[in-house]
Design a protein around this motif. Structure first.
Motif, PDB file in Angstrom:
ATOM      1  N   SER A 200     -12.109   6.774 -43.268  1.00  0.00           N
ATOM      2  CA  SER A 200     -12.020   7.964 -44.142  1.00  0.00           C
ATOM      3  C   SER A 200     -10.870   8.180 -45.211  1.00  0.00           C
ATOM      4  O   SER A 200      -9.681   7.696 -44.702  1.00  0.00           O
ATOM      5  CB  SER A 200     -12.181   9.248 -43.304  1.00  0.00           C
ATOM      6  N   ASN A 201     -10.965   8.604 -46.242  1.00  0.00           N
ATOM      7  CA  ASN A 201     -10.003   8.591 -47.225  1.00  0.00           C
ATOM      8  C   ASN A 201      -9.518  10.060 -47.261  1.00  0.00           C
ATOM      9  O   ASN A 201      -8.638  10.039 -48.224  1.00  0.00           O
ATOM     10  CB  ASN A 201     -10.408   8.059 -48.632  1.00  0.00           C
ATOM     11  N   ASP A 202      -9.897  10.981 -46.486  1.00  0.00           N
ATOM     12  CA  ASP A 202      -9.163  12.167 -46.621  1.00  0.00           C
ATOM     13  C   ASP A 202      -7.633  12.130 -45.962  1.00  0.00           C
ATOM     14  O   ASP A 202      -7.272  11.324 -45.305  1.00  0.00           O
ATOM     15  CB  ASP A 202      -9.851  13.312 -45.707  1.00  0.00           C
ATOM     16  N   ARG A 203      -6.777  13.296 -46.323  1.00  0.00           N
ATOM     17  CA  ARG A 203      -5.250  13.072 -46.152  1.00  0.00           C
ATOM     18  C   ARG A 203      -5.184  13.188 -44.728  1.00  0.00           C
ATOM     19  O   ARG A 203      -4.295  12.520 -44.122  1.00  0.00           O
ATOM     20  CB  ARG A 203      -4.892  14.603 -46.676  1.00  0.00           C
ATOM     21  N   SER A 204      -5.769  14.064 -43.869  1.00  0.00           N
ATOM     22  CA  SER A 204      -5.877  13.993 -42.464  1.00  0.00           C
ATOM     23  C   SER A 204      -5.929  12.840 -41.721  1.00  0.00           C
ATOM     24  O   SER A 204      -5.169  12.310 -40.981  1.00  0.00           O
ATOM     25  CB  SER A 204      -6.892  14.853 -41.790  1.00  0.00           C
ATOM     26  N   SER A 205      -7.065  11.944 -42.267  1.00  0.00           N
ATOM     27  CA  SER A 205      -7.248  10.465 -41.576  1.00  0.00           C
ATOM     28  C   SER A 205      -6.281   9.586 -41.994  1.00  0.00           C
ATOM     29  O   SER A 205      -5.660   8.738 -41.129  1.00  0.00           O
ATOM     30  CB  SER A 205      -8.581  10.156 -41.996  1.00  0.00           C
ATOM     31  N   ILE A 206      -5.620   9.816 -43.180  1.00  0.00           N
ATOM     32  CA  ILE A 206      -4.546   8.813 -43.827  1.00  0.00           C
ATOM     33  C   ILE A 206      -3.418   8.847 -43.082  1.00  0.00           C
ATOM     34  O   ILE A 206      -2.852   7.989 -42.565  1.00  0.00           O
ATOM     35  CB  ILE A 206      -4.591   8.823 -45.406  1.00  0.00           C
ATOM     36  N   ILE A 207      -3.015  10.234 -42.881  1.00  0.00           N
ATOM     37  CA  ILE A 207      -1.764  10.664 -42.095  1.00  0.00           C
ATOM     38  C   ILE A 207      -1.836  10.090 -40.755  1.00  0.00           C
ATOM     39  O   ILE A 207      -0.926   9.450 -40.071  1.00  0.00           O
ATOM     40  CB  ILE A 207      -1.309  11.776 -42.305  1.00  0.00           C
ATOM     41  N   PHE A 208      -2.804  10.221 -40.209  1.00  0.00           N
ATOM     42  CA  PHE A 208      -3.085  10.055 -38.663  1.00  0.00           C
ATOM     43  C   PHE A 208      -2.953   8.588 -38.411  1.00  0.00           C
ATOM     44  O   PHE A 208      -2.266   7.821 -37.458  1.00  0.00           O
ATOM     45  CB  PHE A 208      -4.561  10.697 -37.967  1.00  0.00           C
ATOM     46  N   LEU A 214       2.708   3.394 -37.233  1.00  0.00           N
ATOM     47  CA  LEU A 214       4.210   3.400 -37.040  1.00  0.00           C
ATOM     48  C   LEU A 214       4.446   3.615 -35.471  1.00  0.00           C
ATOM     49  O   LEU A 214       5.236   2.696 -35.063  1.00  0.00           O
ATOM     50  CB  LEU A 214       4.821   4.211 -37.891  1.00  0.00           C
ATOM     51  N   GLY A 215       4.021   4.471 -34.887  1.00  0.00           N
ATOM     52  CA  GLY A 215       4.005   5.039 -33.683  1.00  0.00           C
ATOM     53  C   GLY A 215       3.787   4.047 -32.475  1.00  0.00           C
ATOM     54  O   GLY A 215       4.303   3.763 -31.502  1.00  0.00           O
ATOM     55  N   GLY A 216       2.404   3.405 -32.937  1.00  0.00           N
ATOM     56  CA  GLY A 216       1.740   2.789 -31.793  1.00  0.00           C
ATOM     57  C   GLY A 216       2.006   1.212 -31.949  1.00  0.00           C
ATOM     58  O   GLY A 216       1.650   0.458 -30.991  1.00  0.00           O
ATOM     59  N   PHE A 217       2.542   0.632 -33.024  1.00  0.00           N
ATOM     60  CA  PHE A 217       2.413  -0.612 -33.422  1.00  0.00           C
ATOM     61  C   PHE A 217       3.896  -0.991 -33.627  1.00  0.00           C
ATOM     62  O   PHE A 217       4.609  -1.797 -33.039  1.00  0.00           O
ATOM     63  CB  PHE A 217       1.372  -1.322 -34.134  1.00  0.00           C
ATOM     64  N   VAL A 218       4.479  -0.530 -34.666  1.00  0.00           N
ATOM     65  CA  VAL A 218       5.548  -0.961 -35.482  1.00  0.00           C
ATOM     66  C   VAL A 218       6.717  -0.547 -34.352  1.00  0.00           C
ATOM     67  O   VAL A 218       7.501  -1.583 -34.031  1.00  0.00           O
ATOM     68  CB  VAL A 218       5.864  -0.286 -36.645  1.00  0.00           C
ATOM     69  N   CYS A 219       6.748   0.522 -33.872  1.00  0.00           N
ATOM     70  CA  CYS A 219       8.018   0.979 -32.940  1.00  0.00           C
ATOM     71  C   CYS A 219       8.018   0.127 -31.821  1.00  0.00           C
ATOM     72  O   CYS A 219       9.200  -0.353 -31.500  1.00  0.00           O
ATOM     73  CB  CYS A 219       7.981   2.513 -32.791  1.00  0.00           C
ATOM     74  N   PRO A 220       6.858   0.024 -31.107  1.00  0.00           N
ATOM     75  CA  PRO A 220       6.984  -0.879 -29.877  1.00  0.00           C
ATOM     76  C   PRO A 220       7.461  -2.367 -30.377  1.00  0.00           C
ATOM     77  O   PRO A 220       8.298  -3.165 -29.314  1.00  0.00           O
ATOM     78  CB  PRO A 220       5.709  -0.859 -29.141  1.00  0.00           C
ATOM     79  N   PHE A 221       6.803  -2.971 -31.489  1.00  0.00           N
ATOM     80  CA  PHE A 221       7.057  -4.274 -31.643  1.00  0.00           C
ATOM     81  C   PHE A 221       8.486  -4.426 -32.126  1.00  0.00           C
ATOM     82  O   PHE A 221       9.283  -5.465 -31.702  1.00  0.00           O
ATOM     83  CB  PHE A 221       6.112  -4.526 -32.750  1.00  0.00           C
ATOM     84  N   THR A 288      -5.891  -1.583 -40.482  1.00  0.00           N
ATOM     85  CA  THR A 288      -5.349  -0.021 -40.405  1.00  0.00           C
ATOM     86  C   THR A 288      -4.607  -0.099 -41.767  1.00  0.00           C
ATOM     87  O   THR A 288      -5.009   0.990 -42.580  1.00  0.00           O
ATOM     88  CB  THR A 288      -4.511   0.359 -39.253  1.00  0.00           C
ATOM     89  N   LEU A 289      -3.922  -1.035 -42.167  1.00  0.00           N
ATOM     90  CA  LEU A 289      -3.210  -1.135 -43.406  1.00  0.00           C
ATOM     91  C   LEU A 289      -4.335  -1.245 -44.431  1.00  0.00           C
ATOM     92  O   LEU A 289      -3.903  -0.649 -45.563  1.00  0.00           O
ATOM     93  CB  LEU A 289      -2.005  -2.164 -43.365  1.00  0.00           C
ATOM     94  N   LEU A 290      -5.133  -1.974 -44.185  1.00  0.00           N
ATOM     95  CA  LEU A 290      -6.079  -2.366 -45.360  1.00  0.00           C
ATOM     96  C   LEU A 290      -6.624  -0.908 -45.830  1.00  0.00           C
ATOM     97  O   LEU A 290      -6.956  -0.729 -46.973  1.00  0.00           O
ATOM     98  CB  LEU A 290      -7.022  -3.408 -45.040  1.00  0.00           C
ATOM     99  N   SER A 291      -7.375  -0.421 -44.551  1.00  0.00           N
ATOM    100  CA  SER A 291      -7.917   1.030 -44.883  1.00  0.00           C
ATOM    101  C   SER A 291      -6.825   1.808 -45.627  1.00  0.00           C
ATOM    102  O   SER A 291      -7.330   2.659 -46.720  1.00  0.00           O
ATOM    103  CB  SER A 291      -8.525   1.325 -43.719  1.00  0.00           C
ATOM    104  N   VAL A 292      -5.818   2.146 -45.076  1.00  0.00           N
ATOM    105  CA  VAL A 292      -4.807   2.990 -45.943  1.00  0.00           C
ATOM    106  C   VAL A 292      -4.405   2.640 -47.228  1.00  0.00           C
ATOM    107  O   VAL A 292      -4.410   3.574 -48.054  1.00  0.00           O
ATOM    108  CB  VAL A 292      -3.468   2.989 -44.918  1.00  0.00           C
ATOM    109  N   PHE A 293      -4.436   1.400 -47.611  1.00  0.00           N
ATOM    110  CA  PHE A 293      -4.257   1.035 -49.031  1.00  0.00           C
ATOM    111  C   PHE A 293      -5.230   1.156 -49.998  1.00  0.00           C
ATOM    112  O   PHE A 293      -5.130   0.619 -50.867  1.00  0.00           O
ATOM    113  CB  PHE A 293      -3.295  -0.016 -48.942  1.00  0.00           C
TER     114      PHE A 293
END
Length: 445
Positions: A200-208, A214-221, A288-293
């Motif tokens: 979804s392209n609404d603001r809530s879904s994009i922020i989530f 960031l919190g579930g993939f980037v930080c642990p990695f 996830t990145l493809l969808s966000v961008f």
């Protein structure tokens, strides 16, 4: 949406859910624009998910059982290993076998919206727990090596308990947000599974979605890479101090030969761990990145189904990489197996000796004073053998039930030695009928 607005809806992957109120909130319009995959893909991925699910359940259950039987609570480093196995086992049971497999072979999600919410919540909870546990294990390995302390001193029971609580709280935080209106769980891929809404392209879904990335993939990695990079740096630093004994970190290496072995093993292990992490969770991060961008139109059913399958395979190779390849775990299992084999051999020999002695006592001349075989640590067997002696002296028939009772208890006996019967064990004045009655009563008890 109706068929006049979507000319290919009847051929899409979501055709089975078209105008179905039960699936209106969990089937996104994006999937009505993509053709349904061939049935062969459903069956192929279903077989693959079955193999991964059964193997993962078997392996993780074995690891949990092995640590439980060997007292894993005594060592805090085992707590995180068991926690990883529990998370992987939960991920497999809730999101792979049987819910995912059944839906694959049915070629349709049959669990409704409640099942979709449970599937997405459980997958997120156990998935994030597994990822965070991997990052915690990596950091604790670096901490113990950097401070040259054994794990038991660096990570106390209290610290380990707090760390495990934080792991589960961190994972729960991200997965309960959709129930409070921040994001939601929807169907994805072949529409035989659910995950958080990243389309979804609404603001809530994009922020989530961005926060999850960031919190579930980037930080642990990042924590995993930092920890193992620091370990390699400490090993390299230790090489420079090999000829200065007062500066050598004995926990790392103490000679040039030891340095080369430790360095090679650490580099290989680090490469395997980071590669496996990227293979499992990297595809999901890319989607996830493809969808966000804004590249949502490039996300096809097959292109989003494969990342989910890759993530589920982590529950299979995590125990292999982190536990089965561990030398201490293999030694523990081998020691337990050797102990079980010795116990079984001892019980078999004990049973054979008891049977031989019993037959020998029946064949001996009644005029002589036979030896009674006393079983150490088993008062009940001693009483039954005394009863057998009395019955033999009085010519009372011996029931099979009594013999089976004596020998079944003799299996668990520790050992035996001979001694001459005391006066209490001498033949009594009881009749054969009374002896037979007492024998049957004792056998039933």
């Amino acid at each position: 949406m109706n068929y006049s607005e979507c000319a290919v809806c009847n051929l899409s992957v979501a055709a089975a859910y078209f105008n179905d109120p039960a699936f209106a909130k969990i089937v996104l319009p994006h999937w009505y624009m993509h053709a349904a995959p061939s049935p062969g893909y459903f069956y192929l991925f279903g077989v693959f998910a079955s193999i991964v699910g059964i193997s993962s359940i078997t392996l993780n259950s074995f690891i949990i059982l092995a640590f439980s039987l060997n007292g894993f609570a005594r060592k805090t480093r085992h707590w995180f290993t068991v926690n990883l196995a529990v998370a992987d086992l939960g991920l497999t049971i809730s999101c792979c076998f049987p819910m995912k497999v059944i839906s694959m072979f049915q070629r349709k999600w049959i669990w409704g919206k409640v099942g979709c919410d449970f599937y997405g919540f459980a997958g997120g909870l156990f998935g994030f727990t597994s990822i965070t546990t991997l990052a915690t294990i990596a950091y604790l390995r670096y901490w113990t090596i950097a401070h040259a302390q054994p794990w038991s001193y660096a990570v106390t029971n209290r610290n380990a308990t707090y760390a495990l609580l934080l792991i589960w709280l961190w994972s729960t935080l991200w997965t309960i947000l959709p129930f409070f209106g921040i994001g939601r769980y929807v169907m994805e891929g072949f529409l035989t599974g659910c995950t958080f809404d990243y389309l979804s392209n609404d603001r809530s879904s994009i922020i989530f979605s961005s926060c999850l990335f960031l919190g579930g993939f980037v930080c642990p990695f990042a924590l995993i890479c930092f920890s193992y990079a620091r370990i390699l740096w400490l090993i390299r630093k230790s090489k420079q101090s090999l000829y200065q004994p007062e500066k050598v970190n004995k926990k790392i290496c103490g000679s040039p030969t030891a340095y080369r072995k430790v360095s090679f093993r650490t580099v290989k292990t680090t490469s395997v761990l980071i590669s496996m992490y990227l293979v499992a969770w990297g595809p999901y991060a890319v989607v996830t990145l493809l969808s966000v961008f804004g590249y949502r139109n490039h996300l096809t059913p097959i292109g989003t189904e494969l990342p989910g399958l890759f993530a589920k395979t982590s529950a299979l190779y995590n125990p292999i990489v982190y536990v089965v390849r561990n030398g201490s775990f293999r030694k523990m299992v081998a020691k337990r197996r050797q102990r079980s084999q010795l116990t079984a051999l001892k019980q078999t020999v004990n049973l054979s000796v008891l049977f031989f002695l019993y037959v020998l006592s029946l064949r001996r001349n009644s005029s002589t004073s036979p030896s009674i075989w006393h079983i150490r640590g088993s008062k009940r067997i001693n009483q039954q053998y005394s009863l057998l002696y009395q019955m033999r002296e009085t010519r009372a028939p011996v029931t099979n039930q009594l013999v089976i009772s004596v020998f079944s208890e003799g299996i668990n006996a520790i050992g035996c030695h001979t001694y001459q019967p005391q006066e209490a064990f001498r033949p009594t004045q009881k009749s054969p009928a009374d002896c037979l009655h007492d024998a049957n009563v004792r056998a039933k008890n």
